[in-house]
Write an enzyme that holds these catalytic residues in place. Structure first.
Site, PDB file in Angstrom:
ATOM      1  N   ASP A  82       0.824  -1.063   0.075  1.00  0.00           N
ATOM      2  CA  ASP A  82       0.024   0.166   0.144  1.00  0.00           C
ATOM      3  C   ASP A  82       0.757   1.267   0.086  1.00  0.00           C
ATOM      4  O   ASP A  82       1.487   1.535   0.978  1.00  0.00           O
ATOM      5  CB  ASP A  82      -0.861   0.224   1.198  1.00  0.00           C
ATOM      6  CG  ASP A  82      -2.010   1.294   1.222  1.00  0.00           C
ATOM      7  OD1 ASP A  82      -2.299   1.811   0.113  1.00  0.00           O
ATOM      8  OD2 ASP A  82      -2.258   1.249   2.276  1.00  0.00           O
ATOM      9  N   ASP A 263      -2.609   5.828  -5.789  1.00  0.00           N
ATOM     10  CA  ASP A 263      -2.806   4.812  -4.694  1.00  0.00           C
ATOM     11  C   ASP A 263      -2.590   3.466  -4.973  1.00  0.00           C
ATOM     12  O   ASP A 263      -3.646   3.205  -5.751  1.00  0.00           O
ATOM     13  CB  ASP A 263      -3.675   5.540  -3.835  1.00  0.00           C
ATOM     14  CG  ASP A 263      -3.974   4.429  -2.335  1.00  0.00           C
ATOM     15  OD1 ASP A 263      -3.014   3.911  -1.821  1.00  0.00           O
ATOM     16  OD2 ASP A 263      -5.240   4.161  -2.274  1.00  0.00           O
TER      17      ASP A 263
END
Length: 383
Positions: A82, A263
């Site tokens: 992430d 992201d």
């Protein structure tokens, strides 16, 4: 000698350009519906305010996981990769601290706030290894993860996101894994290159991703990388945020003067709803589906679709209709209705503090680089 290492994400036959290849399988747990994906993506950012540094919630479906070794003797677990977070934490069901001979209790806890719930994390220090590369890493162990929907993350976001505050309101700056690999001289630059690939032909999982920690795999993209400095606009500046001067539908300019976040932990492409509605206003009958909250195109109107272009920094990055529409052979996996045409776009709402989240479905078409050393993001068309 260039110091870098590659993580193969469910990739059985991927050419690796770095000096050493470290393979780690990546698994999708379960079969998410479209509702699951949209809920996870939008709730990920639900608590983010204009000046907030709250770590957003993490979706656990259609995501990339890295296999890591933690503790002594090593316990293997899979952590979600992430770039929207900079902390490392793991569920106590996945890592047993009592079984490690080298664990150290840091004696503070932190409540992480998520759109889908909260999780309390107790912090420790122990060894963390990816392939043959090992560092001493501070990380959290969580016992109440049912509301979050994932068993842990490994964050590759900016250092701004790595601070935690304990129960006595004291803030700790925790070095990220990237910082620790760099300070221990195991990589020569704080860069991670990311290669994501689409899933086709009705598959529920595929060999479709690779990351290079400390290096860039030039064989994975065409032309030259375009580097975009991290934006100065809040709150995107705390993340891998970039300026987006223009968003266009074919020759029509739908929005100008925006910013957003790149992201890897968000599956879809999320936009403020006013931008989304303007973007698809050029297709008669296009609308936000009330069931899935995906933007949909009416049957018979596919011929009205045009390329969608994000100008990021000063460079245009285009998605064709084939790239931003969900393939119909994936409908069963997403539990979508036949006869309706769904896009990978969904809404952040009208009053979101962010304009855009550029997630995996964008990045599956572009090689991306997250450069901590130079505070910038790189993008190039994927081969």
């Amino acid at each position: 000698m260039v110091k870098a290492f590659s993580i193969l994400l469910l990739s059985a036959a991927c050419a690796v350009a770095s000096a050493r290849s470290i393979k780690a399988p990546l698994h999708k747990r379960g079969s998410p519906t479209a509702k699951d994906v949209v809920h996870a993506d939008t709730h990920r950012w639900a608590n983010l305010k204009s000046n907030s540094k709250i770590i957003p919630a993490l979706n656990n479906e259609f995501s990339y996981f890295i296999e890591v070794d933690m503790g002594t003797p090593a316990q293997k677990t899979e952590l979600l990769f992430d770039t929207g977070s900079s902390l490392v934490w793991v569920a106590d069901s996945q890592f047993k601290g009592s079984k490690s001979k080298t664990i150290k209790d840091l004696k503070f806890a932190n409540l992480l706030e998520y759109g889908s719930g909260n999780v309390t994390i107790d912090f420790y220090s122990d060894s963390l290894a990816i392939g043959g590369y090992k560092v001493k890493q501070s990380f959290g162990i969580a016992s109440n993860v049912s509301a979050i929907g994932t068993n842990g993350i490994i964050g590759f976001g900016p250092l701004d996101l790595a601070g935690v505050t304990n129960q006595h309101n004291k803030t700790y700056a925790i070095p990220t894994p990237m910082d620790n690999f760099y300070s221990s001289h195991q990589i020569s630059t704080e860069v991670v290159g990311v290669d994501f690939r689409p899933i086709w032909n009705g598959a529920q999982q595929a060999s479709n991703g690779e990351i290079d920690i400390g290096g860039i795999d030039h064989s994975k993209y065409k032309g030259k990388l375009t580097y975009i400095p991290v934006t100065k606009k809040s709150p995107a500046k705390y993340y891998w945020g970039v300026d987006i001067p223009r968003i266009s539908f074919g020759n029509h300019v739908a929005s100008t003067g925006r910013s957003g976040i790149v992201d890897t932990g968000t599956t879809l492409i999320l936009l403020q709803q006013n931008i989304l509605e303007k973007l698809f206003s050029y297709v008669p009958g296009a609308t936000l589906d009330s069931n899935t909250t995906l933007y949909t195109i009416p049957h018979g109107k596919l011929n009205k679709l045009k390329d969608i272009t994000f100008t990021i920094g000063s460079k245009p990055f285009t998605l064709t209709p084939q790239q931003y529409m969900i393939p119909q052979n994936q409908y069963e996996n997403w539990e979508l209705t036949k006869g309706v045409h769904y896009t990978y776009f969904s809404t952040l709402g009208f009053d979101a503090s962010l304009d855009a989240i550029i997630g995996q479905k964008f990045l599956e078409n572009y090689y991306s680089v997250f450069d901590t050393t130079h505070h910038r993001v790189g993008l190039a068309p994927r081969k």
